[in-house]
Write a protein that holds these residues in place. Sequence first.
Motif, PDB file in Angstrom:
ATOM      1  N   TRP A 423       0.821  -1.209   0.000  1.00  0.00           N
ATOM      2  CA  TRP A 423       0.000   0.000   0.000  1.00  0.00           C
ATOM      3  C   TRP A 423       0.851   1.253   0.000  1.00  0.00           C
ATOM      4  CZ3 TRP A 423      -4.799  -0.677  -1.349  1.00  0.00           C
ATOM      5  CH2 TRP A 423      -5.442  -1.889  -1.047  1.00  0.00           C
ATOM      6  N   TYR A 426       2.988   1.646  -3.545  1.00  0.00           N
ATOM      7  CA  TYR A 426       2.243   2.136  -4.703  1.00  0.00           C
ATOM      8  C   TYR A 426       1.480   3.431  -4.417  1.00  0.00           C
ATOM      9  CZ  TYR A 426       3.166  -2.407  -6.826  1.00  0.00           C
ATOM     10  OH  TYR A 426       3.776  -3.510  -7.351  1.00  0.00           O
ATOM     11  N   TYR A 484      -5.743  12.141  -9.785  1.00  0.00           N
ATOM     12  CA  TYR A 484      -5.241  11.162  -8.823  1.00  0.00           C
ATOM     13  C   TYR A 484      -4.028  11.722  -8.092  1.00  0.00           C
ATOM     14  CZ  TYR A 484      -8.639   7.832 -10.461  1.00  0.00           C
ATOM     15  OH  TYR A 484      -9.823   7.203 -10.756  1.00  0.00           O
ATOM     16  N   ASN A 499      -5.674   7.395  -2.921  1.00  0.00           N
ATOM     17  CA  ASN A 499      -5.259   6.080  -2.439  1.00  0.00           C
ATOM     18  C   ASN A 499      -6.370   5.391  -1.648  1.00  0.00           C
ATOM     19  OD1 ASN A 499      -2.223   6.215  -3.169  1.00  0.00           O
ATOM     20  ND2 ASN A 499      -2.601   8.140  -2.094  1.00  0.00           N
ATOM     21  N   SER A 502      -8.086   3.068  -3.961  1.00  0.00           N
ATOM     22  CA  SER A 502      -7.349   1.813  -4.118  1.00  0.00           C
ATOM     23  C   SER A 502      -7.764   0.830  -3.030  1.00  0.00           C
ATOM     24  CB  SER A 502      -5.842   2.069  -4.048  1.00  0.00           C
ATOM     25  OG  SER A 502      -5.416   2.896  -5.106  1.00  0.00           O
ATOM     26  N   ARG A 503      -7.907   1.337  -1.819  1.00  0.00           N
ATOM     27  CA  ARG A 503      -8.352   0.468  -0.725  1.00  0.00           C
ATOM     28  C   ARG A 503      -9.813   0.071  -0.897  1.00  0.00           C
ATOM     29  NH1 ARG A 503      -4.830  -0.056   3.405  1.00  0.00           N
ATOM     30  NH2 ARG A 503      -3.037   1.365   3.467  1.00  0.00           N
ATOM     31  N   ASP A 507      -7.065  -2.996  -4.184  1.00  0.00           N
ATOM     32  CA  ASP A 507      -5.939  -3.213  -5.086  1.00  0.00           C
ATOM     33  C   ASP A 507      -4.919  -2.099  -4.891  1.00  0.00           C
ATOM     34  OD1 ASP A 507      -4.149  -3.688  -7.112  1.00  0.00           O
ATOM     35  OD2 ASP A 507      -5.577  -3.382  -8.758  1.00  0.00           O
ATOM     36  N   ARG A 509      -2.253  -1.547  -6.412  1.00  0.00           N
ATOM     37  CA  ARG A 509      -1.715  -1.091  -7.701  1.00  0.00           C
ATOM     38  C   ARG A 509      -2.770  -0.358  -8.537  1.00  0.00           C
ATOM     39  NH1 ARG A 509       2.769  -3.575 -10.418  1.00  0.00           N
ATOM     40  NH2 ARG A 509       1.611  -2.938 -12.263  1.00  0.00           N
ATOM     41  N   TYR A 510      -3.949  -0.143  -8.017  1.00  0.00           N
ATOM     42  CA  TYR A 510      -5.057   0.337  -8.832  1.00  0.00           C
ATOM     43  C   TYR A 510      -4.685   1.590  -9.636  1.00  0.00           C
ATOM     44  CZ  TYR A 510      -9.462   2.489 -10.214  1.00  0.00           C
ATOM     45  OH  TYR A 510     -10.457   3.080 -10.953  1.00  0.00           O
ATOM     46  N   ILE A 511      -4.119   2.598  -8.999  1.00  0.00           N
ATOM     47  CA  ILE A 511      -3.852   3.873  -9.683  1.00  0.00           C
ATOM     48  C   ILE A 511      -2.745   3.714 -10.717  1.00  0.00           C
ATOM     49  CG2 ILE A 511      -3.186   6.276  -9.370  1.00  0.00           C
ATOM     50  CD1 ILE A 511      -4.385   6.108  -6.542  1.00  0.00           C
TER      51      ILE A 511
END
Length: 547
Positions: A423, A426, A484, A499, A502-503, A507, A509-511
């Motif tokens: 977390w 990334y 972002y 971020n 993403s949580r 994921d 790595r989402y962004i």
Amino acid sequence: MTNGGWLDSNTADGMRLTLAEEFSDIYVYNLRGNQRTAGEQSRKEGGKIFDAGSRATVAITVLVKDPTHTGSSRIHYTDIGDYLTRRQKLDLIAAASDITGLDAMDIAPNEHGDWLNQRRDDFPNFLPIGDKTATERIFVLSSAGLKTNRDAWVSGFSPARVESNIKKMVKFYNAEVDRIGGSSSTPNMDPSQFSWDRADRANLRRGRKYVLASDSLRRQTYRPFTRQAVWFDRTLNNTVYQLERLFPSSTVSNHGFWLSAPGCPAPFQTLLVEAIPDLVLGGAGNPGQFFARWRYEPVGMGAGEAMLSFDVADADDANVVDGYRRVDNVTDEALKKFRAAYGDRVTKDDIFDYCYGLLHSQDYREMYAADLKKMLPRIPLVIDPWPYVKAGRELAKLHLDYETVEPYPLEGLDVQPSGAVAWEFYRVEKMAFAKQRDPETKKLVADKSTIKYNGRITVSGIPEDAYRYMLGSRSAVEWIMDRYQVKTDKASGIVNDPNDWSREVGDPRYILDLLARIVTVSVETMKIVDALPLLDILDGPDSSTRD
């Protein structure tokens, strides 16, 4: 010397008509300098004329009234040019000396009062996309996007934080209702506690308290390819327009295309989304309209209308969700018109896809650029509609499913955390282009092939073609970079952290992968757009052939 917006704005057409009637000669020197644009358009506008103050286009206008003159006014127009600094513009003004020193072109206004970027005569003959006053149009219902007037409080990447902010805000407001109790006391205007809108002040005086609805936390498309959580509530949003009829509950699905409304300073844009669109989805100052594939009516209302539709299957109980019946939003009149031109194989899905494909046509956008600045799109029928239907369908899938397309194979994308928590590894704060030295000017300039994602990750190999996919004044890739990043609202102190999303999707790595996916989306979009045929408009009583 005035704001130059009146030269081409929708609201000043009457003024331009009057000036042309009242004066014998009009000399206009457009100094440009509009600071409310972005990207390449901003650079073309050049430096602003005044060091402080106006951020708008500036124009020098000389009005001449000759009592011996007869006939129409003679309009002489000079554009100072692109990419000029403030100093260069002032030097050109000094060099001109007087109006005889201007390198002017003569303008013949049209009947609408257009001086610059004049509309074409055939555009009004095409089928309106959503004119409520027209007997024939393509969509029954359209809506502006969501206008909250308190974005920092009611929208953000963290659903939990949005809900917490709303609860805090409503608790504070209700306490103010109890404290003031209809008296003339001044409410506490602390922006870190509540974002006051005009309706809130009126409701406070009436002693009206707010109650949080259970189904208000929704998903929103806030900016291109940027999904967030939003508190969708008529009481706590400034204006919801017709969106409640398109997204009546969190359990119903819908999709449609948002497009820039007339008068937007940025180039025309459209994007298909499946979540509640923001009013200015295309960027600040660019309000738009949303045309959904479906609309919803409470059970017991609208069913008769649906039963009269060609698509009668949509009126049965299988299309009832949460007490709402799904009704086709493409008109029967549009279907009749398309079937008269192309045969009974045409469906309303085809019409929807045709519109989305056609609105991406570079030929259409260039030919009718002036019209699209002044009115909502009108849709011509072309000789062969099927390439546009196919393109619209492919674009729809690409733009709706952008989170699952294959990431573009950028160098550095396969980086893995080494001894660090994923977390944090990334996590993004603010992306930026790498810098390279311009061989001619020796200045450091942006290297758009390479993006510094964070202090640990840099990706490169972004093709130039990716930046051709523009949504208004920015490319899709640049929209990702802009949105972002961690931002703090100055007034409230609320932090909006991408971020958190993403949580939300689980994921880390989402962004990073999203950035690479949007490169793919951009490249593939332009392949589809480039393959569209030149606009070959069907000759008939409701349209005109191209020149």
